[in-house]
Design a protein around this motif. Structure first.
Motif, PDB file in Angstrom:
ATOM      1  N   TYR A  36     -28.836  15.345  -4.816  1.00 45.58           N
ATOM      2  CA  TYR A  36     -29.802  14.242  -4.778  1.00 45.58           C
ATOM      3  C   TYR A  36     -29.104  12.884  -4.878  1.00 45.58           C
ATOM      4  O   TYR A  36     -29.379  11.965  -4.096  1.00 45.58           O
ATOM      5  N   THR A  37     -28.202  12.746  -5.827  1.00 46.57           N
ATOM      6  CA  THR A  37     -27.534  11.453  -6.023  1.00 46.57           C
ATOM      7  C   THR A  37     -26.575  11.124  -4.887  1.00 46.57           C
ATOM      8  O   THR A  37     -26.195   9.955  -4.709  1.00 46.57           O
ATOM      9  N   ASN A  38     -26.180  12.127  -4.107  1.00 47.28           N
ATOM     10  CA  ASN A  38     -25.289  11.890  -2.968  1.00 47.28           C
ATOM     11  C   ASN A  38     -26.041  11.839  -1.639  1.00 47.28           C
ATOM     12  O   ASN A  38     -25.425  11.900  -0.569  1.00 47.28           O
ATOM     13  N   ASP A  39     -27.382  11.730  -1.721  1.00 46.22           N
ATOM     14  CA  ASP A  39     -28.216  11.568  -0.524  1.00 46.22           C
ATOM     15  C   ASP A  39     -28.076  12.743   0.443  1.00 46.22           C
ATOM     16  O   ASP A  39     -28.145  12.576   1.664  1.00 46.22           O
ATOM     17  N   THR A  80     -37.521  10.300  -1.063  1.00 41.12           N
ATOM     18  CA  THR A  80     -37.406  11.159  -2.243  1.00 41.12           C
ATOM     19  C   THR A  80     -38.643  12.040  -2.366  1.00 41.12           C
ATOM     20  O   THR A  80     -39.772  11.557  -2.268  1.00 41.12           O
ATOM     21  N   TYR A 112     -28.948  18.087  -8.727  1.00 39.52           N
ATOM     22  CA  TYR A 112     -28.847  16.688  -9.144  1.00 39.52           C
ATOM     23  C   TYR A 112     -27.738  15.989  -8.362  1.00 39.52           C
ATOM     24  O   TYR A 112     -27.908  14.853  -7.895  1.00 39.52           O
ATOM     25  N   GLU A 113     -26.608  16.667  -8.185  1.00 41.45           N
ATOM     26  CA  GLU A 113     -25.498  16.083  -7.428  1.00 41.45           C
ATOM     27  C   GLU A 113     -25.874  15.900  -5.955  1.00 41.45           C
ATOM     28  O   GLU A 113     -25.527  14.893  -5.331  1.00 41.45           O
ATOM     29  N   MET A 149     -31.667  15.726 -16.228  1.00 39.92           N
ATOM     30  CA  MET A 149     -31.803  14.311 -15.900  1.00 39.92           C
ATOM     31  C   MET A 149     -33.270  14.091 -15.553  1.00 39.92           C
ATOM     32  O   MET A 149     -34.025  15.042 -15.373  1.00 39.92           O
ATOM     33  N   GLU A 178     -27.786  21.308 -12.115  1.00 40.81           N
ATOM     34  CA  GLU A 178     -26.650  20.400 -11.954  1.00 40.81           C
ATOM     35  C   GLU A 178     -26.302  20.212 -10.474  1.00 40.81           C
ATOM     36  O   GLU A 178     -26.026  19.092 -10.025  1.00 40.81           O
ATOM     37  N   LYS A 199     -35.655  16.895  -7.747  1.00 43.38           N
ATOM     38  CA  LYS A 199     -35.892  15.896  -6.709  1.00 43.38           C
ATOM     39  C   LYS A 199     -34.891  16.141  -5.576  1.00 43.38           C
ATOM     40  O   LYS A 199     -33.804  16.672  -5.800  1.00 43.38           O
ATOM     41  N   TYR A 200     -35.281  15.723  -4.375  1.00 47.24           N
ATOM     42  CA  TYR A 200     -34.371  15.841  -3.244  1.00 47.24           C
ATOM     43  C   TYR A 200     -34.712  14.769  -2.216  1.00 47.24           C
ATOM     44  O   TYR A 200     -35.805  14.180  -2.243  1.00 47.24           O
TER      45      TYR A 200
END
Length: 295
Positions: A172-175, A149, A169-170, A103, A166, A141-142
């Protein structure tokens, strides 16, 4: 007629002579000179009055020429701009033709020459038995503890690269909050220093603490996540315990509630377990709450 006027003139002169004689008689026979000697003050005043003359007019001064005053404006102060601090270099700006992007901001690729220069002699010592081809550089990213970010980097085994990208990424997207994700080389390859900084790291060619056995970190098959809040606890034969890093003793009590604790309810725990990783918190002889590994 001529004799008529002469008679009148003679009469007038006689009157004058008589009058003068009478005045002298009345004055006691003093002349003006005699009067001045007897009355010097009066005579001085009279003399002074006689000597007073009108003052001469002051000479008219020529007007001085006007001097043109030229006002020179103060020069504007010189503004010295301080040089802006140079931005920190990106982990690896040259994309490899073999880069795999999962991503935006999440990718992995073979170890580049630039990355090798950074790790050579530190996490990758001259006696390292793991080939570079077995490793992958990972960009990610984190979300840090301030909710901002950040860009992070890891080196892991190529067999785990897809799982790792993977999972992060999960997170990161879940903060999910992670304080730092940097190569351990920024801490001189010192695992303790990295833990003290609460830095999340993966590859480091080293042995298990207190042994001569290579750690799974040496193969890039293990990762330590938020290590200060999830310490490594070893149990000694004399019944004492050792908690690493020093200062994280309060977080060895897993019955306590505190932020960033990894347990069975934690999202990171669930994601790593779903991808086939084992958790150090499940070990019997020691507890490594920060540690996930996959062989």
């Amino acid at each position: 007629m001529r004799f008529k006027y002469l008679k009148e003139f003679a009469l007038l002169a006689g009157v004058i002579i008589v009058a003068a004689a009478g005045a002298r008689l009345l004055a006691g026979g003093e002349t003006l000179s005699d009067y001045a000697k007897k009355n010097p003050e009066t005579a001085a005043v009279s003399s002074s009055v006689e000597e007073i003359q009108e003052p001469e007019p002051e000479p008219v001064k020529e007007p001085e020429p006007e001097v043109e005053v030229i006002v020179t404006p103060d020069p504007e102060p010189e503004i010295i701009e301080e040089p802006e601090p140079e931005p920190e270099p990106e982990p690896d700006t040259e994309p490899s033709p073999e880069r795999i992007t999962y991503m935006d901001g999440f990718y992995y690729e073979p170890i580049s020459n630039d990355v090798f220069k950074r790790i050579s002699g530190i996490s990758y010592p001259v006696d390292c038995t793991v080939s570079l081809d077995e490793l992958r550089y990972m960009g990610l990213k984190y979300i840090d503890f301030n909710g901002e970010t950040q860009t992070g980097e890891l080196i892991c085994n190529k067999a785990l690269a897809e799982d790792m990208v993977e999972i992060f990424y999960e997170l990161y997207t879940n903060d999910y909050r992670i304080e730092s994700v940097r190569l351990v080389d920024e801490y001189g390859g010192d695992d303790t220093a990295s833990m003290l900084a609460n830095n999340t790291s993966c590859f480091n060619y080293r042995v298990v603490e207190g042994t001569t056995k290579l750690s799974n970190h040496a193969y890039g098959r293990a990762i330590d996540l938020n290590p200060f809040y999830n310490p490594y606890v070893t149990y000694n034969k004399d019944g004492t315990t050792k908690i690493s890093p020093e200062g994280s003793e309060a977080y060895a009590d897993r019955s306590a509630s505190f932020p960033y604790k990894i347990d069975e309810n934690d999202l990171a725990y669930k994601l790593f377990k779903e991808h086939g990783f084992k958790w150090g918190g499940d070990w019997n002889n020691s507890k490594d709450y920060q540690h996930f590994e996959k062989k």
